[in-house]
Design a protein around this motif. Structure first.
Motif, mmCIF file in Angstrom:
data_model
loop_
_atom_site.group_PDB
_atom_site.id
_atom_site.type_symbol
_atom_site.label_atom_id
_atom_site.label_comp_id
_atom_site.label_asym_id
_atom_site.label_seq_id
_atom_site.Cartn_x
_atom_site.Cartn_y
_atom_site.Cartn_z
ATOM 1 N N HIS A 58 28.457 49.888 41.505
ATOM 2 C CA HIS A 58 27.361 50.063 42.455
ATOM 3 C C HIS A 58 26.256 50.824 41.731
ATOM 4 O O HIS A 58 26.358 52.046 41.560
ATOM 5 C CB HIS A 58 27.826 50.840 43.687
ATOM 6 N N PRO A 59 25.191 50.136 41.298
ATOM 7 C CA PRO A 59 24.099 50.817 40.597
ATOM 8 C C PRO A 59 23.367 51.774 41.536
ATOM 9 O O PRO A 59 23.319 51.566 42.745
ATOM 10 C CB PRO A 59 23.166 49.683 40.165
ATOM 11 N N SER A 60 22.764 52.790 40.959
ATOM 12 C CA SER A 60 21.989 53.748 41.731
ATOM 13 C C SER A 60 20.689 53.112 42.192
ATOM 14 O O SER A 60 20.078 52.321 41.474
ATOM 15 C CB SER A 60 21.672 54.971 40.864
ATOM 16 N N LEU A 61 20.258 53.458 43.400
ATOM 17 C CA LEU A 61 18.956 53.013 43.898
ATOM 18 C C LEU A 61 17.840 53.910 43.377
ATOM 19 O O LEU A 61 16.669 53.586 43.525
ATOM 20 C CB LEU A 61 18.935 53.008 45.435
ATOM 21 N N GLY A 62 18.204 55.022 42.757
ATOM 22 C CA GLY A 62 17.230 55.952 42.201
ATOM 23 C C GLY A 62 17.505 56.171 40.736
ATOM 24 O O GLY A 62 17.794 55.233 39.994
ATOM 25 N N ASP A 63 17.474 57.429 40.337
ATOM 26 C CA ASP A 63 17.716 57.739 38.927
ATOM 27 C C ASP A 63 19.097 58.348 38.697
ATOM 28 O O ASP A 63 19.374 58.886 37.643
ATOM 29 C CB ASP A 63 16.626 58.671 38.393
ATOM 30 N N GLY A 64 19.973 58.237 39.671
ATOM 31 C CA GLY A 64 21.324 58.779 39.543
ATOM 32 C C GLY A 64 22.265 57.830 38.824
ATOM 33 O O GLY A 64 21.899 56.703 38.470
ATOM 34 N N PRO A 65 23.493 58.269 38.629
ATOM 35 C CA PRO A 65 24.482 57.439 37.935
ATOM 36 C C PRO A 65 25.043 56.355 38.856
ATOM 37 O O PRO A 65 25.067 56.517 40.076
ATOM 38 C CB PRO A 65 25.583 58.438 37.568
ATOM 39 N N PRO A 66 25.489 55.254 38.273
ATOM 40 C CA PRO A 66 26.186 54.247 39.076
ATOM 41 C C PRO A 66 27.566 54.762 39.484
ATOM 42 O O PRO A 66 28.118 55.671 38.868
ATOM 43 C CB PRO A 66 26.314 53.044 38.131
ATOM 44 N N LEU A 67 28.093 54.171 40.542
ATOM 45 C CA LEU A 67 29.453 54.445 40.997
ATOM 46 C C LEU A 67 30.310 53.249 40.624
ATOM 47 O O LEU A 67 30.000 52.116 41.001
ATOM 48 C CB LEU A 67 29.483 54.656 42.511
ATOM 49 N N VAL A 68 31.369 53.489 39.864
ATOM 50 C CA VAL A 68 32.349 52.454 39.543
ATOM 51 C C VAL A 68 33.546 52.715 40.440
ATOM 52 O O VAL A 68 34.178 53.769 40.357
ATOM 53 C CB VAL A 68 32.759 52.488 38.054
ATOM 54 N N HIS A 69 33.835 51.768 41.329
ATOM 55 C CA HIS A 69 34.910 51.912 42.309
ATOM 56 C C HIS A 69 36.037 50.966 41.912
ATOM 57 O O HIS A 69 35.854 49.754 41.875
ATOM 58 C CB HIS A 69 34.365 51.571 43.700
ATOM 59 N N VAL A 70 37.194 51.526 41.617
ATOM 60 C CA VAL A 70 38.341 50.766 41.120
ATOM 61 C C VAL A 70 39.495 50.898 42.102
ATOM 62 O O VAL A 70 39.758 51.977 42.623
ATOM 63 C CB VAL A 70 38.787 51.289 39.733
ATOM 64 N N ASP A 71 40.187 49.796 42.338
ATOM 65 C CA ASP A 71 41.415 49.825 43.124
ATOM 66 C C ASP A 71 42.535 49.341 42.216
ATOM 67 O O ASP A 71 42.622 48.159 41.886
ATOM 68 C CB ASP A 71 41.292 48.918 44.352
ATOM 69 N N ALA A 72 43.380 50.260 41.787
ATOM 70 C CA ALA A 72 44.450 49.942 40.837
ATOM 71 C C ALA A 72 45.760 49.598 41.538
ATOM 72 O O ALA A 72 46.797 49.525 40.892
ATOM 73 C CB ALA A 72 44.645 51.121 39.879
ATOM 74 N N TYR A 73 45.717 49.361 42.841
ATOM 75 C CA TYR A 73 46.930 49.101 43.618
ATOM 76 C C TYR A 73 47.751 47.950 43.043
ATOM 77 O O TYR A 73 48.971 48.039 42.945
ATOM 78 C CB TYR A 73 46.562 48.811 45.075
ATOM 79 N N ARG A 74 47.101 46.858 42.672
ATOM 80 C CA ARG A 74 47.826 45.677 42.191
ATOM 81 C C ARG A 74 48.152 45.733 40.707
ATOM 82 O O ARG A 74 48.780 44.842 40.174
ATOM 83 C CB ARG A 74 47.013 44.414 42.482
ATOM 84 N N LEU A 75 47.699 46.781 40.023
ATOM 85 C CA LEU A 75 47.972 46.904 38.598
ATOM 86 C C LEU A 75 49.228 47.727 38.400
ATOM 87 O O LEU A 75 49.312 48.860 38.852
ATOM 88 C CB LEU A 75 46.787 47.565 37.886
ATOM 89 N N ALA B 125 35.527 56.291 40.444
ATOM 90 C CA ALA B 125 36.497 56.629 41.483
ATOM 91 C C ALA B 125 37.600 55.578 41.462
ATOM 92 O O ALA B 125 37.319 54.388 41.624
ATOM 93 C CB ALA B 125 35.826 56.672 42.855
ATOM 94 N N VAL B 126 38.835 56.006 41.242
ATOM 95 C CA VAL B 126 39.961 55.079 41.109
ATOM 96 C C VAL B 126 40.973 55.334 42.219
ATOM 97 O O VAL B 126 41.610 56.389 42.274
ATOM 98 C CB VAL B 126 40.658 55.216 39.736
ATOM 99 N N GLU B 127 41.106 54.362 43.116
ATOM 100 C CA GLU B 127 42.150 54.412 44.126
ATOM 101 C C GLU B 127 43.456 53.973 43.473
ATOM 102 O O GLU B 127 43.463 53.066 42.657
ATOM 103 C CB GLU B 127 41.820 53.472 45.289
#
Length: 178
Positions: free
Chosen positions: A78-95, A117-119
């Motif tokens: 999820h890229p930032s709409l401003g000058d902040g960092p992107p959010l990488v959202h991971v779901d490792a449930y199936r791994l 953020a890794v679930e």
């Protein structure tokens, strides 16, 4: 909710969350503490509120796109709409494997410039960084919930946020309680 990985210098906040809106608000407050390179491990039962918390993170970080569970795509950026960092959202449930199986996601490349953020990341991504936040969300299920007679108690979550490593050693997590 005792975590054997928590050391004496690690910052810990414990709080009770009673609604999905409160879980999202916790995510928004947590976002204020984060900076590029931060790794969050989100743990809890199915339906505990990991994605709801991450939705709040996305709102607090001001990122583009609806934050939804990435269970089937494994990861979303999820890229930032401003000058902040992107959010990488991971779901490792199936791994099933550890960091080796996660290598295809290039999280080690994304981490320095992003908030990751890794679930379901326990035992899978800790080696990405010595510094991380571990968020454990506990919700009463099964026998734990059998004694509860208040129907609204189904939404009650006990949340422990633990800052592990030098990055979090002096962190003040008390503001997370609202």
């Amino acid at each position: 909710m005792n975590d054997p990985r928590v050391g004496p210098g690690d910052a810990v906040a414990r709080l009770t969350v009673t609604t999905a809106d409160e879980m999202r608000e916790l995510g928004r407050r947590l976002a204020k503490l984060l900076r590029p390179g931060d790794l969050l491990l989100l743990s809890g039962e199915l339906g505990a509120g990991k994605t709801t918390l991450t939705r709040g993170l996305g709102e607090g970080l001001g990122v583009r796109g609806a934050v939804t569970s990435p269970t089937f795509v494994i990861a979303r950026v999820h890229p930032s709409l401003g000058d902040g960092p992107p959010l990488v959202h991971v779901d490792a449930y199936r791994l099933g494997g550890g960091l080796d199986e996660m290598e295809d996601l290039d999280l080690d490349v994304s981490l320095p410039d992003s908030i990751v953020a890794v679930e379901w990341g326990d035992g899978k991504v800790e080696d990405l960084s010595d510094d991380r936040l571990h968020v454990v969300i506990h919700r009463a299920v099964g026998a734990d919930a059998a004694h509860v007679t208040d129907p609204s108690a189904d939404d009650v979550r006990e949340v422990a946020v633990t800052g592990i490593g030098r990055r979090w050693a002096q962190a003040d997590l008390s503001g997370l309680a609202g």
